[in-house]
Design a protein around this motif. Sequence first.
Motif, short mmCIF file in Angstrom:
data_model
loop_
_atom_site.label_atom_id
_atom_site.label_comp_id
_atom_site.label_asym_id
_atom_site.label_seq_id
_atom_site.Cartn_x
_atom_site.Cartn_y
_atom_site.Cartn_z
N THR A 130 -6.87 -1.08 -9.80
CA THR A 130 -6.12 -0.71 -8.59
C THR A 130 -7.06 -0.30 -7.46
OG1 THR A 130 -4.25 0.10 -9.90
CG2 THR A 130 -4.43 0.96 -7.66
N THR A 131 -6.82 -0.83 -6.28
CA THR A 131 -7.54 -0.38 -5.10
C THR A 131 -7.01 1.01 -4.75
OG1 THR A 131 -7.74 -2.64 -4.32
CG2 THR A 131 -8.03 -0.89 -2.67
N THR A 132 -7.93 1.97 -4.62
CA THR A 132 -7.52 3.36 -4.48
C THR A 132 -8.32 4.04 -3.38
OG1 THR A 132 -7.10 3.41 -6.85
CG2 THR A 132 -7.18 5.52 -5.75
N LEU A 133 -7.65 4.90 -2.62
CA LEU A 133 -8.33 5.68 -1.56
C LEU A 133 -8.06 7.16 -1.81
CD1 LEU A 133 -9.79 5.75 1.23
CD2 LEU A 133 -7.52 5.60 2.28
N VAL A 171 0.85 -1.19 0.00
CA VAL A 171 0.00 0.00 0.00
C VAL A 171 0.89 1.24 0.00
CG1 VAL A 171 -1.69 1.34 1.33
CG2 VAL A 171 -1.88 -1.17 1.20
N SER A 208 -1.64 -0.92 -4.06
CA SER A 208 -2.85 -0.15 -3.78
C SER A 208 -2.38 1.26 -3.46
CB SER A 208 -3.61 -0.73 -2.58
OG SER A 208 -4.02 -2.04 -2.87
N ARG A 253 -8.88 2.84 -10.66
CA ARG A 253 -9.81 1.71 -10.37
C ARG A 253 -10.19 0.99 -11.66
NH1 ARG A 253 -12.79 5.63 -6.43
NH2 ARG A 253 -11.58 5.23 -4.53
N GLU A 302 -8.28 1.66 6.27
CA GLU A 302 -9.09 1.21 5.12
C GLU A 302 -8.34 0.31 4.15
OE1 GLU A 302 -11.66 4.20 3.41
OE2 GLU A 302 -11.70 5.28 5.32
N LEU A 303 -7.02 0.47 4.07
CA LEU A 303 -6.27 -0.38 3.13
C LEU A 303 -5.41 -1.42 3.86
CD1 LEU A 303 -5.22 2.29 0.43
CD2 LEU A 303 -7.25 0.84 0.48
#
Length: 253
Positions: free
Chosen positions: A56-59, A9, A33, A52, A81-82
Motif C-alpha cells: 500500500t502507498t502510505t503517507l 486515496v 492509498s 507498505r 504527494e498522493l
Amino acid sequence: MTAPLKGTVALVTGASSGIGAATARTLAAGGASVAVLARRGDRLRALADELRADGTTTLVLESDITDRRQAEAAVERVVAELGRLDTVVNNAGVMLTGPVAEAPAQEWDRMLAVNVEGLLHVTRTALPHLIDAAQDSPRQVADLVTISSTAGRVARAGTAVYSLTKFGVTAFSESLRQELQPKRVRVGVVEPGTVDTELATHLRDGVREAVARQLGGMEKLSPQDIADAVSYMVTRDRRVAVNEMLVRAADQT
Ligand code: NDP
C-alpha cells in the motif's frame, strides 16, 4: 481479492491507535492509498511500514488537528504527494467524561478542540479536493465519514460535554450531506457503542474506574467492527449512500 478502492486515496485521522488504525488497514486492504494522521509519529510509522509491506502507498502525517495550520498543511500534503483525495475518515477524538460539576475546564477545552474544531479544520480543507475527486474519478463519488458515537444520539448522565461534541458532529454531517449531495460527495456518520481501544485510558482517576465498573464484564466491540462499518459505507456503488450506521455491542443497553 477484490479491490473496490483501487486508485483512490484515503485520509484517516487518529490512525495511531484503535478505530483509526483498523480503518486505515481496512481501506488499504480494499486497494486505497492511505494517509495516516495523528500526533504519535512512532505509531504511525510502524503502521505505515506494515501497510507498505503489503504493497500500500502510505503517507505519514504527524500532526495535531487542533492546530489549524497543521491540519490544513496535512490535508494539502495528501493531495500534493498522493495526487487526490477520495475518502476522509474524521476519526480523531477524545472522550473525557464524568460529572459536569466536578469537571476540569481543560477537559472540556480538549474535547471541543479535537472533536469539533480539529474536525472542522480537516473537513474545510478537504472539501474542495473531495468535490474534485467525485467529478474526475471513474467511481464518480467521494466520501466523508465521521466517527460520532452512541453518545451523539443519546445523552446520559456523565457524558454531557462529550455528547455535546458528538451530537454536534452528527448535526454538522447531516447539514453537509444535504449541501454536498449534488456534488456526489457522500457524507455519513458511524456511531459506535463501546469499543475496546485506548479511548477510556485518558479518563481521570476515579471516573476511569467508575466507567469500568459500569461496563462490568460486557463484551466490547473491536476496532475492526467499526472499520468494517466505514468500509461498507465507502465501498458502495455511487447509487447508494449509507449516511448513518449505529453499531452497538450486542451486550449494550
Ligand atoms: P483511541 O484513543 O484509541 O484513538 C484516538 C485517536 O485520536 C488516536 O489515534 C489519537 O492519536 C488521535 N488524536 C487525539 N487527539 C488528536 C489530535 N489533537 N490531533 C490528531 N489526532 C489526535 O480511541 P478510539 O479509537 O476509540 O477513538 C476513535 C474515535 O471513535 C473517537 O472520535 C471516539 O470519540 C470515537 N468513539 C469511540 C468509542 C469507543 O468506545 N472506543 C465509542 C464511540 C465513539 P494521537 O494521540 O497519536 O494524536
